[in-house]
Scaffold this active site. Structure first.
Site, PDB file in Angstrom:
ATOM      1  N   CYS A 188      -3.750   6.068 -10.016  1.00 19.83           N
ATOM      2  CA  CYS A 188      -4.602   5.134  -9.941  1.00 19.83           C
ATOM      3  C   CYS A 188      -4.943   4.515  -8.509  1.00 19.83           C
ATOM      4  O   CYS A 188      -5.297   3.648  -8.354  1.00 19.83           O
ATOM      5  CB  CYS A 188      -3.871   4.022 -10.654  1.00 19.83           C
ATOM      6  SG  CYS A 188      -2.166   3.404  -9.986  1.00 19.83           S
ATOM      7  N   HIS A 211      -6.159  -3.313   1.163  1.00 18.62           N
ATOM      8  CA  HIS A 211      -6.472  -4.237  -0.178  1.00 18.62           C
ATOM      9  C   HIS A 211      -7.932  -4.909  -0.072  1.00 18.62           C
ATOM     10  O   HIS A 211      -8.424  -5.043  -1.263  1.00 18.62           O
ATOM     11  CB  HIS A 211      -5.262  -5.456  -0.494  1.00 18.62           C
ATOM     12  CG  HIS A 211      -4.050  -4.547  -1.047  1.00 18.62           C
ATOM     13  ND1 HIS A 211      -3.115  -4.524  -0.221  1.00 18.62           N
ATOM     14  CD2 HIS A 211      -3.722  -3.881  -2.153  1.00 18.62           C
ATOM     15  CE1 HIS A 211      -2.026  -3.931  -0.805  1.00 18.62           C
ATOM     16  NE2 HIS A 211      -2.507  -3.440  -2.070  1.00 18.62           N
ATOM     17  N   ARG A 220       0.303  -3.986 -14.516  1.00 14.78           N
ATOM     18  CA  ARG A 220       1.336  -3.741 -13.442  1.00 14.78           C
ATOM     19  C   ARG A 220       1.858  -5.173 -13.117  1.00 14.78           C
ATOM     20  O   ARG A 220       1.300  -6.064 -12.942  1.00 14.78           O
ATOM     21  CB  ARG A 220       0.520  -3.239 -12.019  1.00 14.78           C
ATOM     22  CG  ARG A 220       1.491  -3.053 -11.106  1.00 14.78           C
ATOM     23  CD  ARG A 220       1.194  -2.195  -9.694  1.00 14.78           C
ATOM     24  NE  ARG A 220       0.100  -3.158  -9.125  1.00 14.78           N
ATOM     25  CZ  ARG A 220      -0.354  -2.737  -8.177  1.00 14.78           C
ATOM     26  NH1 ARG A 220      -0.228  -1.537  -7.573  1.00 14.78           N
ATOM     27  NH2 ARG A 220      -1.441  -3.663  -7.619  1.00 14.78           N
ATOM     28  N   ARG A 257      -1.511   0.982   6.167  1.00 14.83           N
ATOM     29  CA  ARG A 257      -2.826   1.169   5.648  1.00 14.83           C
ATOM     30  C   ARG A 257      -3.772   0.008   6.165  1.00 14.83           C
ATOM     31  O   ARG A 257      -4.991   0.055   5.955  1.00 14.83           O
ATOM     32  CB  ARG A 257      -2.662   1.308   4.101  1.00 14.83           C
ATOM     33  CG  ARG A 257      -2.391   0.081   3.587  1.00 14.83           C
ATOM     34  CD  ARG A 257      -2.003   0.190   1.921  1.00 14.83           C
ATOM     35  NE  ARG A 257      -2.711  -0.070   0.935  1.00 14.83           N
ATOM     36  CZ  ARG A 257      -2.825  -0.537  -0.250  1.00 14.83           C
ATOM     37  NH1 ARG A 257      -1.514  -0.274  -0.759  1.00 14.83           N
ATOM     38  NH2 ARG A 257      -3.869  -0.709  -1.041  1.00 14.83           N
ATOM     39  N   ASP A 307      -0.623   3.375  -1.256  1.00 12.63           N
ATOM     40  CA  ASP A 307       0.679   3.210  -0.438  1.00 12.63           C
ATOM     41  C   ASP A 307       1.345   4.530  -0.171  1.00 12.63           C
ATOM     42  O   ASP A 307       2.145   4.621   0.762  1.00 12.63           O
ATOM     43  CB  ASP A 307       1.588   2.238  -1.483  1.00 12.63           C
ATOM     44  CG  ASP A 307       1.393   0.837  -1.295  1.00 12.63           C
ATOM     45  OD1 ASP A 307       1.043   0.455  -0.155  1.00 12.63           O
ATOM     46  OD2 ASP A 307       1.330   0.210  -2.141  1.00 12.63           O
ATOM     47  N   GLU A 324       4.759   5.447  -5.266  1.00  8.65           N
ATOM     48  CA  GLU A 324       4.042   5.273  -4.085  1.00  8.65           C
ATOM     49  C   GLU A 324       5.096   5.125  -2.909  1.00  8.65           C
ATOM     50  O   GLU A 324       4.529   4.759  -1.501  1.00  8.65           O
ATOM     51  CB  GLU A 324       3.480   3.907  -4.163  1.00  8.65           C
ATOM     52  CG  GLU A 324       4.137   2.795  -5.009  1.00  8.65           C
ATOM     53  CD  GLU A 324       3.055   1.584  -5.213  1.00  8.65           C
ATOM     54  OE1 GLU A 324       1.981   1.822  -4.983  1.00  8.65           O
ATOM     55  OE2 GLU A 324       3.542   0.603  -5.799  1.00  8.65           O
TER      56      GLU A 324
HETATM   57  C1  PEP Z   1      -1.767   2.145  -4.646  1.00  7.10           C
HETATM   58  O1  PEP Z   1      -0.709   1.836  -3.871  1.00  7.10           O
HETATM   59  O2  PEP Z   1      -2.355   3.311  -4.605  1.00  7.10           O
HETATM   60  C2  PEP Z   1      -2.026   1.172  -5.576  1.00  7.10           C
HETATM   61  C3  PEP Z   1      -2.922   1.660  -6.685  1.00  7.10           C
HETATM   62  O3  PEP Z   1      -1.543  -0.177  -5.592  1.00  7.10           O
HETATM   63  P1  PEP Z   1      -2.315  -0.995  -4.607  1.00  7.10           P
HETATM   64  O4  PEP Z   1      -3.383  -0.504  -3.972  1.00  7.10           O
HETATM   65  O5  PEP Z   1      -2.741  -2.409  -5.273  1.00  7.10           O
HETATM   66  O6  PEP Z   1      -1.158  -1.170  -3.414  1.00  7.10           O
HETATM   67 MG    MG Z   2       0.563   0.417  -4.181  1.00  6.71          MG
END
Ligand code: PEP
Ligand code: MG
Length: 592
Positions: free
Chosen positions: A504, A191, A334, A467, A457, A433
């Protein structure tokens, strides 16, 4: 002067002085200070000692008043420990002789105390070790906090260097103060990395022994395209770097023209390109006319920027600002996706052995439905003012979607009863995800209006690669054939059901991957604003038939390396087209 190779995370080139971030109290940075900074660093230490002593005196009084003198005695002992001249001169010497930063010098004293006392036998002695080091931990906390205060008050723009790329590091200073971010560890899709890219900051992670090589304020060149950093560059390197940056800026400007044009392939296929937003401050950092909406608003970051849960009214006002700014374009909210490395300072979730597999996303808000209700009320109220959509994170089964639908119906009825205006239809989408959601996607699509792939994810769960874990970051492969097949399957099931599908996750901002997603049949992509122009350019210069062929080829490949090579060819082809079109524009003599 040396160039060190790391991993490219956020594109762009930056030059400036380094500031080592001490953002996480549990990670104490160690670096060398310049000789002219020694006196200032010793002064910082002495000021921190004073503040810690004052804190202890205040605490002592509170405890004495509340629990009695006897209980307060330990705090008096803590105060005396901080006055021990031998300990102080040890720390002082580390700063002066070894040119260590004050935090590292204090940490080394604490380590030393533990080593000495651990050698002695008996539990009571070990308990004593904890007592002796405890007041020095307070000094450490004060030092870390003071660094933040001093930096916030200063005005210069800096390159942040830190041990780990976390959301706290990226938000350590206002984004206009950060030239770039460089860290020793951190995943490309953590993140922290997502935020750095969203804020348009050049970023390099995985720079070995970074902090040990640094001095505060050292000049640094950061190449976020190649994933390298250069310390203390000479004038010739700086000049070459600035020249490259000028050429890069010129290219970005030329690409920017395409951001204004529809993202339609030469043979007429449209692929919407929206933006991901993390903060209300993102408004104004991109041109609304250049995107097809907000494909993902990570609302948890709005929560993270506050010191307590935002009320319904506060959330409504923030959401409304985004909706108003986007006009008729859709805004996809979201629902709160906390857990793992996205923690709210005021809502401590239990520490978990496997946070990625634990209590996060929808799992939290379905259990704490009050949180969900307040947020849904705010989003539905904002829906009266624009084009609002709702998106659910971490969905694993149909039951969860149905449970949210029930809450949503209740909230809608309640709002109407209370006289609030709410849009007649607020599309509800699921994030794909978690692998289980792919296997039940044929069920899920019947209960939702759209599908959005959270590839960040999804990759971690398909490949069982955390990740955020630097030890396995090399195994985190969005180009893995298993991921490519999963992505194709999600598009196929969604399209068969007549439901729009988008991506996304971060892969959508990589223009070669974007073309692959185009060929798979996705309707929309949502990317960090920085990547809008490049992705739209790629779409406008790649026939859909070519993208379909790309997918056919990619689905045959057996290894991530082979997919990488295929995508490298795509990049080369597009680069050649870019040169050709520049030549055409400049009358046949454009340079490459
Ligand atoms: C993802 O998991 O690709 C996503 C868009 O959400 P985040 O990166 O906030 O977990
Ligand atoms: Mg995610």
């Amino acid at each position: 002067m040396s160039t060190i190779k790391g991993t490219a995370v956020g594109p762009g080139l930056a030059i400036g002085p380094v500031h080592v971030v001490r953002a996480r109290p549990d990670v104490v940075p160690i670096f060398t200070i310049r000789s002219e900074e020694i006196d200032g660093e010793v002064e910082r230490l002495h000021e921190a000692l004073l503040v810690a002593t004052e804190q202890l005196t205040r605490q002592e009084k509170l405890v004495a008043d509340g629990a009695g003198e006897k209980d307060a005695r330990i705090l008096a002992v803590h105060r005396m420990i901080l006055q021990d001249p031998r300990a102080l001169s040890t720390v002082d010497a580390r700063i002066r002789d070894e040119r260590l930063n004050a935090e590292a010098a204090v940490q080394s004293l604490i380590d030393g105390l533990h080593v000495t006392l651990d050698k002695l036998e008996g539990n009571s002695v070990r308990g004593y070790a904890a007592d002796v080091s405890e007041p020095w931990h307070i000094v450490l906390d004060v030092l870390l906090q003071r660094d933040r205060e001093l930096m916030t008050a200063a005005e210069d723009r800096v390159i942040l260097a830190a041990a780990e790329l976390t959301p706290q590091v990226v938000t350590f200073l206002g984004r206009d103060r950060i030239l770039a971010i460089v860290t020793e560890t951190g995943g490309r899709f953590s993140h922290g990395a997502v935020l750095a890219r969203a804020f348009g900051m050049p970023c390099v992670v995985g720079v070995p022994n970074l902090l040990a090589r640094l001095e505060q304020n050292l000049q640094m060149l950061v190449d976020g395209d190649a994933g390298t950093v250069q310390l203390d560059p000479d004038q010739e390197s700086i000049d070459r770097f600035l020249e490259r940056r000028q050429r890069r800026d010129a290219r970005q400007e030329a690409l920017g023209i395409h951001a204004e044009l529809p993202s339609v392939t030469p043979d007429g296929r449209r692929l919407g390109v929206s933006v991901n937003m993390e903060s209300i401050r993102d408004i104004g950092t991109f041109d609304v006319e250049h995107c097809d909406g907000v494909g993902l608003l990570r609302t948890e970051f709005l929560y993270m920027e506050r010191s307590q849960f935002p009320s319904e009214e506060e959330q409504f006002r923030l959401y409304r600002r985004v909706v108003d700014a986007m006009g008729t374009r859709p805004v996809t909210f979201r629902t709160l996706d906390i857990g793992g490395d996205k923690q709210l300072p005021y809502f401590k979730t239990p520490s978990e052995l496997n946070p990625a597999l634990g209590w996060r996303g929808l799992r939290v808000t379905l259990e704490w439905q009050d949180l969900m209700r307040v947020q849904l009320r705010a989003v539905l109220r904002a829906s009266a003012y624009g084009n609002v959509r709702l998106l659910l994170p971490m969905v694993t089964s149909l039951d969860e979607v149905l449970a949210v639908r029930e809450v949503l119906t209740g909230v809608r009825t309640q709002l109407r009863d209370q006289g609030y205006e709410v849009a007649d239809h607020v599309p509800l989408g699921v994030m794909i995800e978690v692998p289980s959601s792919i296997w039940v996607l044929d069920h899920l699509v019947r209960s939702v209006d759209f599908v959005s792939v959270g590839s960040n994810d999804l990759v971690q769960y398909i490949l069982a690669v955390d990740r955020d874990n630097p030890f396995v970051s090399k195994l985190y492969e969005p180009q893995h054939p298993a991921v490519i097949r999963a992505l194709a399957e999600i598009a196929r099931i969604s399209r068969d059901a007549g439901k729009p599908c988008s991506v996304c996750g971060e892969i959508a901002g990589d223009y070669a991957m974007a073309l692959l997603l185009l060929g798979m049949g996705y309707d929309d992509l949502s990317v960090a604003p920085n990547f809008l122009a490049e992705v739209r350019y790629a779409i406008r210069h790649s026939p859909f038939s070519e993208a379909e062929e790309l997918v056919r080829n990619a689905l045959q490949l057996e290894s991530p390396g082979a997919v990488h090579r295929l995508l490298a060819q795509v990049r080369e082809r597009l680069h050649r087209r870019e040169i050709e079109s520049q030549k055409e524009l400049s009358g046949g003599d454009g340079e490459s």
